[in-house]
Design a protein around this motif. Structure first.
Motif, PDB file in Angstrom:
ATOM      1  N   ASP A 183       0.870  -1.177   0.000  1.00  0.00           N
ATOM      2  CA  ASP A 183       0.000   0.000   0.000  1.00  0.00           C
ATOM      3  C   ASP A 183       0.907   1.227   0.000  1.00  0.00           C
ATOM      4  OD1 ASP A 183      -1.612   2.165   0.604  1.00  0.00           O
ATOM      5  OD2 ASP A 183      -2.683   1.179   2.246  1.00  0.00           O
ATOM      6  N   ASP A 185       0.205   4.320  -0.335  1.00  0.00           N
ATOM      7  CA  ASP A 185      -0.305   5.472   0.394  1.00  0.00           C
ATOM      8  C   ASP A 185       0.222   5.467   1.830  1.00  0.00           C
ATOM      9  OD1 ASP A 185      -1.730   6.077  -1.887  1.00  0.00           O
ATOM     10  OD2 ASP A 185      -3.596   5.197  -1.161  1.00  0.00           O
ATOM     11  N   ARG A 186       0.375   4.285   2.390  1.00  0.00           N
ATOM     12  CA  ARG A 186       0.874   4.148   3.759  1.00  0.00           C
ATOM     13  C   ARG A 186       2.390   4.021   3.804  1.00  0.00           C
ATOM     14  NH1 ARG A 186      -2.246  -0.084   7.379  1.00  0.00           N
ATOM     15  NH2 ARG A 186      -0.955   1.014   8.901  1.00  0.00           N
ATOM     16  N   CYS A 207       0.100  -0.665  -4.865  1.00  0.00           N
ATOM     17  CA  CYS A 207      -1.315  -0.292  -4.894  1.00  0.00           C
ATOM     18  C   CYS A 207      -1.502   1.104  -4.314  1.00  0.00           C
ATOM     19  CB  CYS A 207      -2.160  -1.273  -4.094  1.00  0.00           C
ATOM     20  SG  CYS A 207      -2.110  -2.971  -4.713  1.00  0.00           S
ATOM     21  N   HIS A 209      -4.409   4.010  -3.423  1.00  0.00           N
ATOM     22  CA  HIS A 209      -5.840   4.076  -3.094  1.00  0.00           C
ATOM     23  C   HIS A 209      -6.452   2.664  -3.085  1.00  0.00           C
ATOM     24  CE1 HIS A 209      -4.764   7.759  -5.503  1.00  0.00           C
ATOM     25  NE2 HIS A 209      -5.044   8.277  -4.322  1.00  0.00           N
ATOM     26  N   PRO A 210      -5.859   1.727  -2.354  1.00  0.00           N
ATOM     27  CA  PRO A 210      -6.319   0.336  -2.436  1.00  0.00           C
ATOM     28  C   PRO A 210      -7.742   0.165  -1.920  1.00  0.00           C
ATOM     29  CG  PRO A 210      -4.743   0.608  -0.651  1.00  0.00           C
ATOM     30  CD  PRO A 210      -4.721   1.884  -1.430  1.00  0.00           C
ATOM     31  N   MET A 215      -8.897  -6.807  -2.587  1.00  0.00           N
ATOM     32  CA  MET A 215      -7.634  -7.416  -2.178  1.00  0.00           C
ATOM     33  C   MET A 215      -7.620  -8.941  -2.235  1.00  0.00           C
ATOM     34  SD  MET A 215      -5.499  -4.995  -1.844  1.00  0.00           S
ATOM     35  CE  MET A 215      -6.435  -4.072  -3.081  1.00  0.00           C
ATOM     36  N   THR A 229       0.805  -3.483   4.175  1.00  0.00           N
ATOM     37  CA  THR A 229      -0.355  -2.596   4.123  1.00  0.00           C
ATOM     38  C   THR A 229      -0.480  -1.812   5.421  1.00  0.00           C
ATOM     39  OG1 THR A 229      -1.770  -4.393   4.907  1.00  0.00           O
ATOM     40  CG2 THR A 229      -1.575  -4.082   2.532  1.00  0.00           C
TER      41      THR A 229
END
Length: 229
Positions: A183, A185-186, A207, A209-210, A215, A229
């Motif tokens: 992820d 974003d994280r 990924c 904006h998962p 998933m 994630t």
């Protein structure tokens, strides 16, 4: 362990250049792009050739990079490191700047040389309208050669970046042959989403904006062995 990033990248793709090395998803747009090791190497070589042959830069020079996690960011960073450049996202002096279209005003106070803008089109298409004072990266990079011989000693930050990447891979339990879903974003730090997997000999599914609902199928389709994630 190889002693520079270009060698780590070469070692990562050597066993099978045709296998997927990096797969990119953006669940906000529906985008999916898959790059084999050979395709990544092609983009990396073109970027390095742009920097060295097109701009006359090399070891000792600095690239400013204001780009989010993305497959184009991955190949651009690897191209910069292959050419022996240091990479920064901090204000200051940069010999070349690569910036995403949505962040054009951020480097207004920087002292920079050539400026390139990236639209991060899903199909790597050129931008239709290029902002004044910038060159379109995709248009410029495509004309450069598909092969590049990296500098043998690497760039000034390679040792530190690889040490961090190796430690991070160990911390996360990433091992050779893993297929890691990340992820971004994280985990926006390229040490996490790019260098640590490469250093460990793993491949990645990145990924943005998962969508949690997608998933389970993605894990199965992409043969993910470990999530980040």
């Amino acid at each position: 362990m190889a002693d520079n990033i270009a060698r780590v990248f070469a070692d990562a793709i050597a066993p099978d250049p045709t296998r997927p090395l990096l797969t990119w998803y953006d669940d906000a747009t529906g985008e999916r792009t898959e790059l084999s090791g050979a395709t990544c190497a092609n983009w990396v070589a073109k970027t390095a050739n742009l920097i060295v042959d097109g701009l006359g830069l090399g070891p000792g020079d600095t690239a400013g990079v204001l780009l989010p996690p993305h497959w184009q960011t991955a190949t651009l960073l690897l191209g910069c490191w292959s050419a022996g450049l240091a990479v920064t996202d901090q204000p200051g002096v940069s010999d070349v700047l690569f910036v995403v279209a949505g962040r054009l005003t951020e480097p207004d106070g920087w002292s920079v040389g050539d400026r390139y803008v990236l639209g991060l089109d899903p199909f790597a298409l050129p931008m239709r309208q290029v902002p004044p004072g910038f060159a379109d990266f995709v248009s410029e990079v495509r004309v450069h050669g598909d092969h590049f011989r990296p500098y043998p000693d690497g760039g000034p930050d390679d040792a530190d970046l690889l040490a961090r990447a190796t430690a991070r891979a160990t911390e996360l339990g990433v091992t050779a042959g893993d297929r890691i879903l990340i992820d971004v974003d994280r985990h926006p730090d390229p040490v996490d989403w790019l260098l640590a997997p490469l250093a460990a000999g793993a491949t990645v599914v990145l990924c943005a904006h998962p969508d949690p609902a997608r998933m389970p199928d993605r894990f199965a389709t992409e043969k993910v062995t470990r999530p980040l994630t």
